[in-house]
Enzyme design. Structure first.
Site, PDB file in Angstrom:
ATOM      1  N   PHE A 228       0.828  -1.203   0.000  1.00  0.00           N
ATOM      2  CA  PHE A 228       0.000   0.000   0.000  1.00  0.00           C
ATOM      3  C   PHE A 228       0.861   1.252   0.000  1.00  0.00           C
ATOM      4  O   PHE A 228       1.830   1.354   0.761  1.00  0.00           O
ATOM      5  CB  PHE A 228      -0.876   0.058   1.248  1.00  0.00           C
ATOM      6  N   ASP A 229       0.490   2.219  -0.828  1.00  0.00           N
ATOM      7  CA  ASP A 229       0.936   3.588  -0.633  1.00  0.00           C
ATOM      8  C   ASP A 229       0.208   4.096   0.616  1.00  0.00           C
ATOM      9  O   ASP A 229      -0.743   3.465   1.095  1.00  0.00           O
ATOM     10  CB  ASP A 229       0.585   4.427  -1.862  1.00  0.00           C
ATOM     11  N   PHE A 230       0.632   5.226   1.150  1.00  0.00           N
ATOM     12  CA  PHE A 230       0.026   5.721   2.388  1.00  0.00           C
ATOM     13  C   PHE A 230      -0.921   6.884   2.128  1.00  0.00           C
ATOM     14  O   PHE A 230      -2.129   6.737   2.134  1.00  0.00           O
ATOM     15  CB  PHE A 230       1.132   6.112   3.372  1.00  0.00           C
TER      16      PHE A 230
END
Length: 202
Positions: free
Chosen positions: A14-16
């Site tokens: 996941f990107d944040f």
């Protein structure tokens, strides 16, 4: 979706910001105050038109060639101080993708790959009680090149001990999508997911 995902892939990265949470307004406010202290204006257009990549890559773009008495490193250090204060007290909206975290936890390996700074990310992960979800956390300090280079995603896959081709990445920016694809991952662009009411999450 989660059942299909855990059989089709061995890991999820996941990107944040913009994918799990929306802290961009807080980052903008921290940079705006930092630039104001240096007697420079940072407009929303300056910020949102140049985000992506690590701070050492984006701050020069924010400056637009303007001279500044503070170095990029000094600007970034001051911004981190201000954003930490904001992260500790301000509301942090969780985005729809975050609902996947408890569903996937313990069923598939999970990593976070963000261009952001580790102190701020770790502060928020602790505050949101998300530390337990991630097997690996990779931040902007961990790679020489930020997105769209694939370095962060390759580091995440390496930390998970997985082939990048067996990983699914969730991203919300063109640079992030390009980085994950360059790493050899399948990418889900959260901007393409249509929320109830027909709006696209950001």
């Amino acid at each position: 979706m989660s059942a299909d995902l855990t059989t089709a892939f061995d890991g999820v990265v996941f990107d944040f910001d913009g994918t799990l949470v929306d802290t961009m307004p807080l980052h903008y406010e921290a940079y705006r105050r930092t630039f104001a202290e240096a007697h420079l204006e940072l407009t929303p257009e300056d910020f949102y038109g140049n985000i992506g990549g690590s701070a050492r890559e984006t701050i020069p773009r924010f400056l637009r060639g303007r001279s500044c008495a503070r170095s990029v490193q000094e600007l970034h250090a001051r911004k981190k101080e201000i954003v930490a204060e904001l992260f500790a007290t301000a509301e942090v909206p969780r985005l729809a993708t975050a609902m996947l975290l408890p569903l996937l936890h313990r069923r598939i390996k999970l990593a976070l790959a963000s261009s952001g700074s580790r102190p701020g990310i770790e502060l928020l992960l602790t505050r949101l009680d998300w530390v337990r979800y991630f097997d690996v956390v990779v931040t902007g300090e961990d790679a020489a090149r930020g997105k769209p280079a694939p370095d962060l995603f390759l580091l995440a896959a390496r930390g998970l001990d997985l082939d990048p081709a067996r990983c699914l990445a969730f991203e919300d920016t063109d640079d992030g999508v390009a980085a994950a694809e360059a790493a050899g991952m399948t990418v889900f662009d959260v901007r393409r997911a249509v929320a109830p009411g027909g709006s696209t999450p950001r």
